[in-house]
Design an enzyme around this catalytic site. Structure first.
Site, PDB file in Angstrom:
ATOM      1  CG  HIS B  42     -39.217  22.075 -11.608  1.00 42.20           C
ATOM      2  ND1 HIS B  42     -39.936  22.806 -12.368  1.00 42.20           N
ATOM      3  CD2 HIS B  42     -37.660  23.146 -11.680  1.00 42.20           C
ATOM      4  CE1 HIS B  42     -38.888  23.567 -13.396  1.00 42.20           C
ATOM      5  NE2 HIS B  42     -37.845  23.795 -12.885  1.00 42.20           N
ATOM      6  CG  ASP B 104     -42.951  22.465 -12.637  1.00 42.77           C
ATOM      7  OD1 ASP B 104     -42.256  22.582 -13.463  1.00 42.77           O
ATOM      8  OD2 ASP B 104     -43.172  22.566 -11.766  1.00 42.77           O
ATOM      9  CB  SER B 198     -37.076  27.139 -13.237  1.00 43.95           C
ATOM     10  OG  SER B 198     -36.315  25.946 -14.097  1.00 43.95           O
TER      11      SER B 198
END
Lengths: 429, 251
Positions: B42, B104, B198
């Protein structure tokens, strides 16, 4: 008078048979049958006036060359012969029968009744004349015969003797053995054999007869029947025959023709010779340092080839070209086709770089020749060698850096993972 | 990183900073092998507007849109040991779902290999699944409390949470915690990753081998550091085959 008879069989009777025969008469029957047959004559009835040695009346059986029998009377005595149950066989295909009566026949003798037939001649069993008998195999058939030969032989035009096809024997090797056909069995008749020894110019052929030497000869005339002859360029040796072999023949030539002739008779064992071709000698050779010459001989002569090779870890160097082996040849003028090359030590050259690694030389002078060693290592502590190897490479005889685990492949330096130089101060409770 | 502590320089040499050309970091990553970085999928596409939630090529970042910096410690200031590296290729996990954050995971191939040294070193890939009760370390330059960014790299040491517990914790929010995910954090909240972290590494130490290896990458969570809101990470071991296949890597 004469009667010509050509049938394969027939009957002959005295004149007036079965009545008595007339006096003072003479009749001849000439019987001719085809070649390959003979005539069988037998009497069914015989009754002639007897007389001492049949001087009055008689039946005479003969061929062109001989009297086969003379009959008279009624039975055989010591001075007269009657045919009785006997048959008369002609040796060939002609038979002549003559009946003769003198001027008197008071006792009215009835004469004779005879039959004849052609019978086959078995030439195979009867032929005594070696000159005419089959050489190898004889096959009789009604009315004739034919000859055949053993496998590999050819029936001569005389249809009797067997010869071999031996006119195209070519020998190109430097040594060899040549024999008469079928040696040591008797050589075939009626044969014209040619043997050619053909080598490269520069060779000299010498011939040496061996073993048995047995060629039909004649006591007075030189080799009128069978003989062997040797020809090299303008020179001719022979003809040879008999039982004494010729001495060694040095032809001084690279091309030699051998002719062997046999006529249509005789049973002789033949001959056997060995030949050897030698050429000019070349000078002795010294092997290169760290090398060798094969084959190693005391002497080398024309056409001899030698292979120069080097010890393990060395390569033949000729005109700046490396090779595994180098061949030179002794030429016909007695010189070598090339000089002896040198042996150069295999060199692996500078080892290839290693990504994320380095190469070290254990020796100060950083040798890269045969059996030298290098060591690959990875940039510690960030890289590590993938395979479990020492990283040591040795210069092989083929001029390649080799590792005992990886062969010629270079090692791989993989990044070391997960081992940071700095570890957290012990904060874990 | 919420409630974290500054990482000691050089204790996380595998961490990669994904930054825009203006050098502002937007995600973390982990160096594997000599020229691959593992991060979150992402991180590498524009945010999706809620109506059309499928991913289009046009949404993806291109290799020239960002760079990777290794050897970083300071978030914005330059580091003497940093190495700026350009990107050659980007591989998003083929089963990545931007709506659920399943798989992800993304792999970034570097145009050139960084020089490995005391401050740049790859992390190992896991050889087997994580054992229960393991403690992991999560690092990143993301937000701390009050939305503030840190000066330097921060880290937290947190326990792995049982998968079922984590699933139940997110069920009321209709969030799926799938097998390719792994959760970590305290039940009462507190230490957690947060925006900007992230893609960053979650690692643990293999005591026997004395080697750190990558357990997960920061993926998602509800808020940051809230009670019963565990941090959810992409579980590397679950997708190791894909990583090995794409990178040709071996430890």
């Amino acid at each position: 008078h004469a009667v010509e008879l050509n049938d394969m069989f027939g009957q002959i009777q005295s004149p007036g048979y079965p009545d008595s025969y007339p006096s003072d008469s003479e009749v001849t029957w000439n019987i001719t049958v085809p070649e390959g047959f003979r005539i069988k004559l037998y009497f069914m009835h015989f009754n002639l006036e007897s007389s001492y040695l049949c001087e009055y009346d008689y039946v005479k059986v003969e061929t062109e060359y001989q009297v086969l029998a003379t009959f008279c009377g009624q039975e055989t005595t010591d001075t007269e012969q009657t045919p009785g149950q006997e048959v008369v066989l002609s040796p060939g295909s002609f038979m002549s029968i003559t009946f003769r009566s003198d001027f008197s026949n008071e006792e009215r003798f009835t004469g004779f009744d005879a039959h004849y037939m052609a019978v086959d001649v078995d030439e195979c069993t009867e032929r005594e004349d070696e000159e005419l008998s089959c050489d190898h195999y004889c096959h009789n058939y009604i009315g004739g015969y034919y000859c055949s030969c053993r496998f590999g032989y050819i029936l001569h035009t005389d249809n009797r003797t067997c010869r071999v096809e031996c006119s195209d024997n070519l020998f190109t090797q430097r040594t060899g053995v040549i024999t008469s056909p079928d040696f040591p069995n008797p050589y075939p008749k009626s044969s014209e054999c040619f043997y050619t020894i053909q080598l490269e110019e520069g060779f000299m052929v010498s011939l040496q007869f061996e073993d048995v030497f047995d060629i039909e000869d004649h006591p007075e005339v030189t080799c009128p029947y069978d003989y062997i002859k040797i020809k090299a360029g303008p020179k001719v040796w022979g003809p040879f025959c008999g039982e004494k072999a010729p001495e060694q023949i040095n032809t001084q030539s690279h091309s030699v023709q051998i002719m062997f002739h046999s006529d249509n008779s005789g049973e002789n064992q033949g001959w056997r010779l060995s030949y050897r071709a030698t050429g000019n000698e070349c000078p002795e050779l010294q092997p290169p340092i760290h090398g060798k010459i094969e084959p190693s001989q005391a002497k080398y002569s024309f056409k001899d080839q030698v292979l120069i090779s080097c010890d393990t870890g060395y390569k033949v160097l000729k005109d700046d070209v490396e090779m595994d082996t180098f061949q030179i040849e002794c030429l016909k003028d007695g010189t070598w086709s090339n000089k002896i090359p040198t042996c150069k030590i295999a060199d692996c050259g500078a080892p290839a770089e290693l990504e994320h690694g380095l190469v070290t030389f254990p020796t100060r002078n950083k040798l890269t020749t045969y059996k030298s060693e290098i060591r690959y290592s990875c940039q510690q502590p960030y890289y590590k060698m993938l395979h479990n190897t020492t990283g040591v490479y040795t210069c092989s005889a083929q001029g390649v850096w080799m590792n005992e685990v990886l062969g010629r492949s270079r090692p791989t330096c993989l990044p070391v993972c997960g081992i940071p130089k700095f570890s957290r101060k012990l904060i874990a409770r | 990183i919420i409630n974290g502590r500054p990482a000691q320089r050089g204790t996380t040499p595998w961490i990669a900073m994904l930054s825009h050309p203006n050098r502002l970091p937007f995600c973390g990553g982990s160096l594997v092998g000599s020229n691959w970085v593992v991060t979150a999928a992402h991180c590498l596409h524009q945010s999706l507007d809620s109506e059309d939630s499928s991913l289009h090529d046009s949404d993806l970042l291109s290799p020239s849109d960002f760079q990777i910096i290794m050897g970083k410690h300071w978030r914005v200031r330059s580091d003497e040991n940093e190495q700026q590296l350009s990107v050659k290729h980007i591989f998003l996990h083929p089963q990545y779902d931007p709506n659920t954050f399943e798989n992800d995971l993304a792999l970034v191939e570097l145009a050139e290999s960084p020089v490995l040294n005391d401050f740049v070193m790859p992390i190992c890939l896991p050889e087997g699944p994580l054992h229960e009760g393991a403690v992991v370390i999560v690092s990143g330059w993301g937000k701390q409390f009050f939305q503030r960014f840190p000066e330097t790299l921060m880290e937290i040491e947190i326990p792995i949470v049982d998968h079922d517990i984590c699933q139940k914790a997110y069920a009321p929010l209709k969030k799926k915690v799938t097998r390719d995910m792994i959760c970590a954090g305290e039940k009462e909240g507190g230490k957690d990753a947060c925006s900007g972290d992230s893609g960053g590494p979650m690692v643990t130490l293999d005591i026997e081998k004395g080697q750190w290896y990558l357990v997960g990458t920061v993926s998602w969570g509800e808020d940051c550091g809230k009670k019963d809101r565990y941090g959810v990470y992409s579980y590397i071991y679950h997708n190791k085959d894909w990583i090995v296949r794409v990178t040709g890597m071996r430890n």
